[in-house]
Design a protein around this motif. Structure first.
Motif, PDB file in Angstrom:
ATOM      1  N   LEU A 128      34.009  50.125  33.805  1.00  0.00           N
ATOM      2  CA  LEU A 128      33.576  49.068  34.717  1.00  0.00           C
ATOM      3  C   LEU A 128      32.870  49.630  35.946  1.00  0.00           C
ATOM      4  N   ARG A 129      33.180  50.874  36.292  1.00  0.00           N
ATOM      5  CA  ARG A 129      32.549  51.515  37.452  1.00  0.00           C
ATOM      6  C   ARG A 129      31.311  52.312  37.076  1.00  0.00           C
ATOM      7  N   LYS A 136      32.004  42.830  29.837  1.00  0.00           N
ATOM      8  CA  LYS A 136      32.767  43.246  31.012  1.00  0.00           C
ATOM      9  C   LYS A 136      34.120  42.552  31.062  1.00  0.00           C
ATOM     10  N   TRP A 137      34.180  41.327  30.560  1.00  0.00           N
ATOM     11  CA  TRP A 137      35.455  40.608  30.573  1.00  0.00           C
ATOM     12  C   TRP A 137      36.474  41.283  29.665  1.00  0.00           C
ATOM     13  N   THR A 150      38.692  51.100  33.407  1.00  0.00           N
ATOM     14  CA  THR A 150      38.293  51.020  34.814  1.00  0.00           C
ATOM     15  C   THR A 150      37.075  51.895  35.076  1.00  0.00           C
ATOM     16  N   TYR A 172      36.655  44.539  29.118  1.00  0.00           N
ATOM     17  CA  TYR A 172      37.143  45.733  29.807  1.00  0.00           C
ATOM     18  C   TYR A 172      37.970  45.376  31.034  1.00  0.00           C
ATOM     19  N   ARG A 173      37.689  44.239  31.642  1.00  0.00           N
ATOM     20  CA  ARG A 173      38.570  43.776  32.716  1.00  0.00           C
ATOM     21  C   ARG A 173      39.963  43.472  32.165  1.00  0.00           C
ATOM     22  N   GLY A 174      39.977  42.805  31.010  1.00  0.00           N
ATOM     23  CA  GLY A 174      41.263  42.540  30.374  1.00  0.00           C
ATOM     24  C   GLY A 174      41.978  43.816  29.978  1.00  0.00           C
ATOM     25  N   ALA A 221      41.639  46.747  31.379  1.00  0.00           N
ATOM     26  CA  ALA A 221      42.102  47.426  32.592  1.00  0.00           C
ATOM     27  C   ALA A 221      43.400  46.816  33.103  1.00  0.00           C
ATOM     28  N   CYS A 222      43.556  45.503  32.925  1.00  0.00           N
ATOM     29  CA  CYS A 222      44.783  44.818  33.371  1.00  0.00           C
ATOM     30  C   CYS A 222      45.916  44.942  32.363  1.00  0.00           C
ATOM     31  N   GLY A 270      43.535  51.761  29.947  1.00  0.00           N
ATOM     32  CA  GLY A 270      43.151  51.056  31.164  1.00  0.00           C
ATOM     33  C   GLY A 270      42.470  51.945  32.179  1.00  0.00           C
TER      34      GLY A 270
END
Length: 490
Positions: free
Chosen positions: A216-217, A365-366, A213, A368-370, A372-373, A209
């Protein structure tokens, strides 16, 4: 509600602060446990990959993770020591009467703790000082020591759930202790493997995660790709295994602790064709308000048949079972844990499908958002698992042998609340310091990587490659080539 109030009124006044203090310190310590148990293995996987491929980026990641591992271990020393003292201070009845039966688990954990401390020190010292293969081999016992510590703790907890290995004399005191039976209780195997795989899943998603993150940045160099891929792959492989193990341990609870199972599933009366409730709240009259009702599913999950008989909470007297509030807490914790597990399985399948078809990680991106969470969600699931285990066993501290009210200290409630407040302040300072240290390490690593990328002079421990310079070594132990990194640090 009337039954709950009556049971609370009968409890000693010091029981609420004692429970609150124990719950707070245990919940705080559990945050660190996944990294303590599983990060050594994940680090060694990265380390071995770096040596095998001659990959300096992998070696740099392993070295940095080992530094995080050491800091986490130091914080765990504080929180773990507090917990060990609390068993004797808050629950003297438990340790005084039953310590000779199940205390060996704590002894094993203590020996494993000291062994792990020595091994971490050797592993940290070995960077740039030992031959690559020698250093790696000296690190291999680290995961074993971590698993041994988990063995001791889970042996003690599984004994509290299904006590074995003793007989009671005429005064109700345990005698004729059989250590092997006290350790290897019916719940030990399911609990231990469920816990170990949960730690691998959680640590893998937590570490991945961090790099998700970063992705994503905009930090999408090889350093971040590799830092994400290795721990996420470990977690993704273990996630479906954990799902199967979770189903197995729930069925073992159904057989060995039917009242706890009834609390987990808010089953009021013993019956067949029992429905499953997703969330919902158990009322004093046995009805369930709210939630989603799925007909017959609970019986099917328990015994693979809709006519499976499931024991209800009313199968035992009210004083021998969790009250409706406690049952609802255990049920919500259990459902949350299972729900998070299902989402993690979907995330792991997404990753596996893309890898199978394209031989690379997903680029959405979704995803990697998942990812990260997923780390935070995994920690929440671990916390919910312990809530289910401990609250579902109420009112027993030793299942069907000693109640919590019999084990609690005689210390005045005011003193316990004062101690609770002091512990909260200390833990805020300790965990705040932990966060500051991690952020400082991150900033230092980013600065070093930035200087390396621009060809500038790198000061401090980032100057050298992980295994150089040093004198010539045998061909079988040749050092990995290259510099420390080709990308920005996390």
């Amino acid at each position: 509600m009337h039954t709950t109030i009556h049971l609370l009124a009968d409890a000693p006044p010091q029981m609420l602060p004692a429970r609150s203090l124990m719950a707070f310190t245990l919940a705080s310590h559990i945050i660190l446990v996944p990294l303590g148990v599983a990060l050594p293995l994940i680090t060694l996987i990265m380390h071995g990959y770096g040596l095998r491929k001659g990959d300096p980026t992998a070696l740099l990641l392993a070295r940095r993770w080992s530094a995080v591992m050491a800091v986490q271990f130091a914080i765990g020393v504080v929180t773990g020591t507090v917990l060990s003292f609390e068993f004797g201070l808050l629950w003297p009845g438990l340790m005084g009467r039953w310590g000779d039966v199940f205390g060996i688990g704590f002894g094993v954990e203590a020996w494993a703790f000291f062994l792990e401390a020595v091994l971490i020190a050797i592993y940290l010292y070995g960077w740039r000082r030992l031959k690559p293969r020698t250093h790696f081999l000296l690190g291999l016992p680290l995961p074993v020591a971590a698993l041994l510590g988990a063995f001791g703790i889970l042996a003690a907890n599984s004994w509290m759930n299904t006590p074995r290995g003793f007989t009671l004399d005429a005064e109700g005191e345990p005698t004729d202790v059989n250590v092997w039976k006290a350790i290897f209780t019916p719940m030990f195997g399911p609990q231990y493997w469920h816990f170990v795989v949960a730690m691998l899943v959680t640590a893998g998603y937590v570490v991945a995660g961090v790099y998700a993150t970063g992705w994503l940045r905009g930090r999408r160099d090889r350093y971040h790709r590799l830092g994400f891929t290795v721990p996420f792959t470990v977690a993704a492989v273990c996630t479906p295994v954990q799902f199967v193990l979770g189903d197995s341990i729930a069925r073992q609870v159904f057989h060995e602790q039917p009242v706890k199972f009834a609390a987990m599933e808010i089953v009021w009366k013993t019956d067949t064709h029992v429905p499953e409730y997703l969330y919902g709240r158990l009322q004093e009259d046995g009805s369930v308000s709210g939630g989603i009702r799925i007909p017959q599913l609970d019986s099917i999950l328990a015994g693979f048949r809709p006519d499976t008989k499931v024991a209800g909470l009313t199968s035992v007297p009210a004083s021998d079972r969790p009250n409706p509030t406690q049952a609802t807490i255990a049920h919500w914790a259990f459902d949350t844990m299972v729900g998070i597990g299902c989402l993690l399985v979907l995330l792991a399948l997404w990753y596996a499908l893309v890898w199978w078809r394209r031989r690379r990680s997903p680029e959405s991106k979704w995803f990697y958002r998942g990812a990260a969470c997923a780390g935070v969600a995994s920690v929440v699931a671990v916390e919910c698992g312990w809530i289910t285990t401990e609250v579902g066993r109420q009112p027993w501290i030793v299942y069907q042998n000693m109640r919590v009210s019999e084990a609690v200290t005689g210390t005045h409630a005011t003193g316990l609340w004062t101690m609770f407040g002091l512990v909260v302040l200390v833990y805020v300072f300790v965990f705040g310091s932990f966060l500051v240290v991690l952020l400082t390490m991150r900033d230092r690593w980013r600065l070093a990587d930035g200087q390396q990328a621009t060809g500038g002079r790198v000061a401090g421990p980032e100057t050298d490659t992980p295994y150089g310079p040093r004198s010539a070594v045998p061909a079988g132990d040749s050092a990995a080539p290259g510099g420390p990194s080709d990308g920005g640090g996390s």
